[in-house]
Write an enzyme that holds these catalytic residues in place. Structure first.
Site, PDB file in Angstrom:
ATOM      1  N   HIS A  92       0.842  -1.196   0.000  1.00 15.26           N
ATOM      2  CA  HIS A  92       0.000   0.000   0.000  1.00 15.26           C
ATOM      3  C   HIS A  92       0.877   1.246   0.000  1.00 15.26           C
ATOM      4  CE1 HIS A  92      -4.226  -1.465   1.426  1.00 15.26           C
ATOM      5  NE2 HIS A  92      -3.726  -2.198   0.443  1.00 15.26           N
TER       6      HIS A  92
ATOM      7  N   TYR B  31      -9.775   5.456   7.633  1.00 17.22           N
ATOM      8  CA  TYR B  31     -10.039   5.731   9.047  1.00 17.22           C
ATOM      9  C   TYR B  31     -11.062   6.867   9.084  1.00 17.22           C
ATOM     10  CZ  TYR B  31      -5.658   3.208  10.079  1.00 17.22           C
ATOM     11  OH  TYR B  31      -4.662   2.264  10.198  1.00 17.22           O
TER      12      TYR B  31
ATOM     13  N   PRO C 107      -5.035  -0.116  18.437  1.00 16.37           N
ATOM     14  CA  PRO C 107      -4.777  -0.549  17.054  1.00 16.37           C
ATOM     15  C   PRO C 107      -4.880   0.562  16.016  1.00 16.37           C
ATOM     16  CG  PRO C 107      -6.941  -1.288  17.781  1.00 16.37           C
ATOM     17  CD  PRO C 107      -6.263  -0.710  18.987  1.00 16.37           C
TER      18      PRO C 107
ATOM     19  N   LYS D 180       0.486  -0.450  15.115  1.00 14.24           N
ATOM     20  CA  LYS D 180       1.847  -0.540  15.626  1.00 14.24           C
ATOM     21  C   LYS D 180       2.156  -1.815  16.421  1.00 14.24           C
ATOM     22  CE  LYS D 180       3.127   3.191  13.843  1.00 14.24           C
ATOM     23  NZ  LYS D 180       3.907   3.033  12.616  1.00 14.24           N
TER      24      LYS D 180
ATOM     25  N   TYR E  40       3.421   6.442  10.466  1.00 14.17           N
ATOM     26  CA  TYR E  40       2.622   5.299  10.051  1.00 14.17           C
ATOM     27  C   TYR E  40       3.495   4.227   9.390  1.00 14.17           C
ATOM     28  CZ  TYR E  40      -1.568   2.849   8.379  1.00 14.17           C
ATOM     29  OH  TYR E  40      -2.560   1.921   8.156  1.00 14.17           O
TER      30      TYR E  40
END
Length: 389
Positions: free
Chosen positions: A72, A200, A292, A296, A384
């Site tokens: 991704h 998200y 979550p 991580k 991220y």
């Protein structure tokens, strides 16, 4: 039984550590309370940083990940109808890999016999002894008999509820914890994902996440009160609420299907310091838990294992104890940065029961800043995709 490193726990951290040690010629035995079938039945996250994929590559256990994993280049933050893309490839030059933790665990377990990595399954009453000395040992019961494993070091990779951290005296260690007032209700279904990248979403009803395990298996989550039970959420009600919270372009592409698995997971941030006491070292969830939101958990375990394996190998090969002495501080420095990012993203994307209009306006202002500032998006992307080791 005698070995150089006794590893408690056969989750990804224990398995990766065992493989890295065996690759370097260091003897290791993994002791696991559950059966292999139970370990492989656990549904976990699946966004892998470079630190994790690099370990699998270095171990030559990455063939299936390369074939089935989904690289991704970015992910999305949504607020109402607004979709903010974080282009991690353009901003950092790196990618993340979507490949389920269960698949990582399976690959590591399947490779263990040929690599000489012994795993003791279904070991009851695991206990750690004399780890304040240079001759620690582990006892456990199996098939009605007590067994003992003598080692030079013990690695506690047995998760939040395992015996390793609990064995450290209260006068020596300290835990830092934040418990969030909600959980994630998750559904796993064999349906195509609604978007080719993760979404998200911040909605007035609460957070939602659209993710996937493959192009034919989706994983969705919605924020729910801790008082909710699974029976409160039949499949159709869950799908309806998910579509309500996702932005229009995500909701329009949701394919509904029967649940392969549903669960409610509470969220917490937790760090235990130090991550070493005597001959005992902690790694992964035994030492820290992250919500979550930041993806991580597994990746922090991998960075712990990278530091710890290098330190143990240096000790056995060169009798060099400097890296072992530095392990806890070095690992914790990265842990706290990842805790900060996971906390930050959790605060930004969820609705908290105690929040008022001011708190909501702050969220809107922060999302506006992210949408209009490349610097803000780069900071999110860097965290991220994984900070440098």
């Amino acid at each position: 039984m005698r070995t150089q490193v006794a590893i408690i726990g056969s989750g990804p951290s224990g398995l990766m550590l065992g493989h890295l040690l065996r690759q370097a010629g260091v003897d290791a035995v993994i002791i696991e309370r559950q059966s292999s079938e139970h370990v492989l039945s656990r549904i976990r996250a699946g966004v892998l940083e470079t630190v994790t994929t690099d370990i699998l590559e270095d171990l030559d256990i990455a063939e299936r990940m390369r074939a089935e994993g989904l690289p991704h280049d970015g992910f999305n933050l949504a607020d109402g109808e607004r979709l903010i893309r974080i282009d991690i490839k353009a901003l950092t030059g790196k990618q993340v890999m979507v490949y389920g933790q269960t698949e990582v665990t399976k690959d590591l377990i399947d490779a263990a016999p040929s690599r000489g990595l012994e795993i003791v399954w279904e070991a009851d009453d695991v206990a750690l002894h004399d780890f304040e000395s240079d001759a620690p040992y582990v006892t456990y019961r199996k098939d009605g008999a007590e067994h003992r494993v003598d080692a030079r070091f013990i690695a506690g990779c047995d998760g939040f509820h395992g015996p390793s951290r609990k064995a450290i005296p209260e006068a020596v260690g300290k835990g830092f914890e934040k418990v969030y007032p909600f959980g994630w209700l998750g559904i796993l279904s064999d349906v195509p994902p609604c978007n080719h990248e993760l979404i998200y979403a911040n909605h007035e009803n609460g957070f939602a996440l659209a993710s996937m395990r493959s192009m034919t298996r989706s994983r969705y989550y919605i924020q729910v009160p801790l008082s909710d039970k699974l029976e409160d959420w039949p499949d159709e009600k869950l799908w309806d609420e998910l579509c309500r919270r996702l932005p229009p372009e995500g909701a329009a592409n949701v394919t509904r299907g029967p649940a392969l698995e549903k669960s409610i997971a509470p969220l917490r941030s937790y760090v235990f310091e130090p991550m070493r006491h005597g001959s005992l070292f902690l790694a992964g969830d035994a030492a820290h838990i992250v919500p979550p939101t930041g993806a991580k958990g597994l990746n922090l375990a991998a960075s712990d294992v990278r530091y710890l394996s290098q330190a143990l190998i240096a000790w056995f090969e060169k009798n060099d104890g400097d890296a072992l002495a530095a392990y806890s501080d070095k690992a914790l420095a990265r842990v706290w940065k990842s805790e900060r990012f996971s906390w930050q993203l959790t605060m930004l994307m969820h609705r908290f029961p105690e929040d008022g209009p001011f708190d909501r306006r702050i969220q809107i202002a922060e999302l506006d800043y992210v949408a209009t500032s490349e610097t803000a998006r780069r900071a999110i992307a860097e965290n991220y995709v994984g900070l440098p080791l």
